[in-house]
Design an enzyme around this catalytic site. Structure first.
Site, PDB file in Angstrom:
ATOM      1  N   ASP A  97     -35.462  22.822 -39.783  1.00 37.51           N
ATOM      2  CA  ASP A  97     -35.067  23.680 -38.662  1.00 37.51           C
ATOM      3  C   ASP A  97     -33.559  23.579 -38.475  1.00 37.51           C
ATOM      4  O   ASP A  97     -32.874  22.862 -39.206  1.00 37.51           O
ATOM      5  CB  ASP A  97     -35.841  23.346 -37.380  1.00 37.51           C
ATOM      6  N   HIS A 120     -33.865  30.080 -38.780  1.00 33.41           N
ATOM      7  CA  HIS A 120     -33.955  28.637 -38.519  1.00 33.41           C
ATOM      8  C   HIS A 120     -33.342  27.839 -39.672  1.00 33.41           C
ATOM      9  O   HIS A 120     -33.859  26.797 -40.067  1.00 33.41           O
ATOM     10  CB  HIS A 120     -35.415  28.214 -38.277  1.00 33.41           C
ATOM     11  N   GLU A 166     -38.460  34.177 -35.554  1.00 31.27           N
ATOM     12  CA  GLU A 166     -37.195  34.170 -34.843  1.00 31.27           C
ATOM     13  C   GLU A 166     -35.975  34.295 -35.757  1.00 31.27           C
ATOM     14  O   GLU A 166     -34.962  33.629 -35.546  1.00 31.27           O
ATOM     15  CB  GLU A 166     -37.090  32.883 -33.983  1.00 31.27           C
TER      16      GLU A 166
HETATM   17  C1  ACM Z   1     -42.317  29.345 -32.866  1.00 29.51           C
HETATM   18  O1  ACM Z   1     -42.681  28.740 -31.841  1.00 29.51           O
HETATM   19  N1  ACM Z   1     -41.099  29.826 -32.966  1.00 29.51           N
HETATM   20  C2  ACM Z   1     -43.219  29.534 -33.974  1.00 29.51           C
END
Ligand code: ACM
Length: 531
Positions: A180, A250, A316
């Site tokens: 991440d 991410h 995201e």
């Molecule tokens: C997430 O909670 N962005 C998968």
């Protein structure tokens, strides 16, 4: 009503026969008939009970026999089992080796919690198991939990402890969130800077005091040998480790390590290993050298993880850098992609193809559906189950992991009780009430592989806090994904839960005391079992 056995998740059927109980003694042996697929399960049970394993057992002996019985596979599946207890013996027959393992976990839960510390000597010896017949099989094949080790790192010993606790619940998928913005946690031999640079951040934003930083460097990563060790440990407990390698978003930590792989020609491009919790604009650039990098990383990942499913994140991903990068725009034009959403889908399709050619399957968060889902891809719904209902209708396998019921970073108690909260309060009863196929048309139920509980660790610096958030809500989710709907009963679950919580005490697994307990919940940031 017949009494329930002290087992979570509740088995499909259990009948107390009323016969004399089985005595667990120093003479008890575990017999496997020499079946090598049962060696690990037998060794674990022998260690727990402090008894011996024998290939063959004397007739008339005090025997716990473990058997893979292929005649059961058709009816109960490879994970199903029968457990028969009489005065003369305990017999566990599994449709496969996994079923036998689950039978031993049920036997474990029929014994008093003190066996976790003292084996057969618990309660002064003289332990017995009530005579009964259990027949059991899981409702779903994906019974998962995600652990985020990027936002806060856990060393191997903690990861193993977490996996062992999943296995006690017959949970069978451990999604390891290794990548991440706040840290890259898996050694990739071809790209050493991913861990020498990407695994470390300078500071971390303070929990509950956004805007202030602790000034303490944080990091860590798993070597490939450690990854193999965890995968093997999980396999002995019939837990599949599904690695999650986030792309195309991410990706701040990876791009901090190798900045040239990002959208270098987008204004303001400045990747770093992030020290706060947010969504960041960094995404991988769709250029050839970045695509080659992703293929190389996935190649090493496939060599470490035998799992059929590989989770590629996909959530995201911000589109602004692509839309302002001439390089990305040229790729979009060349491939007739009208916007960033289509470029996101292009990334996912490409990755799906890469994995499919190697006999694996892609799974990703529900955003991978935007702009079209790759044909063989499976989808994990987090924002809303409606995405999974839609994907199942279109013929895709889905896993339910919605914020509404399965995000265990959302607090179980009220904000006042827990010193602040994020998301909506998610009580034990709410988790228990979840039905993964609700809203899915019956003809598509088979597309629902199961459900998963998420432990995102922005606010969980230690394993003790993870456990406090996970348990017993994950115990409730275990019953959601294993037990038949008609067997579920929250009041009965709460009674059985008392025994499981006592077992957690013996195991040193932290948990949140249920709201109806006379003892108030411990402060999550100073858990009873230390940090
Ligand atoms: C997430 O909670 N962005 C998968």
């Amino acid at each position: 009503m017949t009494p329930s056995p002290t087992i979570i998740p509740i088995p499909v059927s259990c009948r107390f026969t009323g016969g004399a109980p089985f005595p667990l003694t120093a003479k008890t042996v575990i017999a496997t008939g020499g079946d090598p697929t049962l060696a690990g399960t037998a060794a674990q049970l022998a260690k727990l009970l402090d008894v011996r394993v024998a290939e063959t057992a004397q007739a008339g002996g005090n025997v716990i026999s473990l058997v893979v019985d292929s005649t059961l596979t058709g009816r109960l599946g490879p994970e199903g089992y029968t457990l028969t207890v009489t005065a003369s013996g305990v017999e566990i027959r599994g449709g496969g080796a996994a079923g036998v393992f689950y039978g031993t976990q049920s036997l474990r839960q029929l014994l008093p919690p003190d066996i976790e510390r003292f084996g057969r000597r618990a309660d002064g010896g003289g332990l017995t198991v009530a005579a009964l017949e259990i027949e059991d099989r899981p409702r779903f094949t994906w019974r998962g939990s995600l652990l985020d080790v990027s936002r806060h790192f856990s060393p191997v010993a903690e990861v193993k402890k977490y996996i062992a606790t999943l296995a006690l619940h017959k949970l069978n998928v451990f999604q390891w969130h290794l990548v991440d913005d706040q840290g890259w946690r898996i050694q990739i031999k071809k790209y050493p800077r991913l861990t020498s640079v990407g695994a470390w951040r300078e500071t971390t934003i303070r929990v509950g005091n956004e805007g202030e930083y602790d000034g303490v460097p944080h990091g860590g990563f798993y070597t490939q040998d450690e990854i193999r060790e965890v995968v093997a440990f999980a396999a002995e407990r019939f837990v599949t480790v599904v690695p999650e390698i986030e792309l195309p978003g991410h990706s701040s930590a990876a791009l901090a390590a190798y900045p040239k792989l990002g959208n270098t020609d987008a204004p303001g491009y400045a990747p770093k290993v992030q020290s706060k919790w947010a969504i960041f604009p960094e995404t991988y650039s769709p250029k050839p050298e970045t695509l080659a990098f992703l293929d190389d990383v996935l190649t090493e990942v496939l060599g470490l993880f035998p799992s059929t499913f590989i989770h590629i994140g996909g959530d995201e991903a911000m589109k602004q850098q692509w839309e302002s990068s001439p390089t990305a725009r040229a790729v979009m034009a060349e491939n007739r992609l009208k916007d960033g959403h289509e470029l996101q889908s292009w990334f996912i399709r490409r990755t799906e193809n890469f994995l499919a050619q190697r006999g694996r399957r892609l799974i990703g968060w529900d955003e991978i559906q935007e702009g079209g889902l790759a044909p063989g891809a499976a989808m994990m719904a987090w924002r809303d189950v409606k995405w999974a209902i839609e994907a199942a209708r279109l013929g895709h396998d889905v896993v339910m992991a919605p914020t509404s019921h399965t995000y265990f970073d959302y607090t179980e108690g009220t904000a006042e009780e827990e010193g602040g909260t994020i998301g909506a309060q998610t009580t034990l009863e709410k988790v228990y009430s979840f039905d993964p196929t609700a809203g899915v048309e019956p003809m598509h139920h088979a597309r629902v592989l199961g459900a998963q509980g998420q432990l995102w660790r922005e606010r969980m610096p230690s394993l003790a806090v993870v456990e406090f958030r996970a348990f017993p809500r994950l115990s409730a989710l275990a019953e959601v994904v294993w037990s038949p709907l008609e067997r579920k009963n929250f009041d009965d679950f709460r009674v059985r839960l008392r025994v499981l919580l006592a077992r957690f005490d013996r195991l040193g697994v932290n948990y949140r005391r249920p709201r109806d307990s006379t003892t108030p919940p411990a402060n999550p940031m100073s858990p009873p079992h230390g940090t």
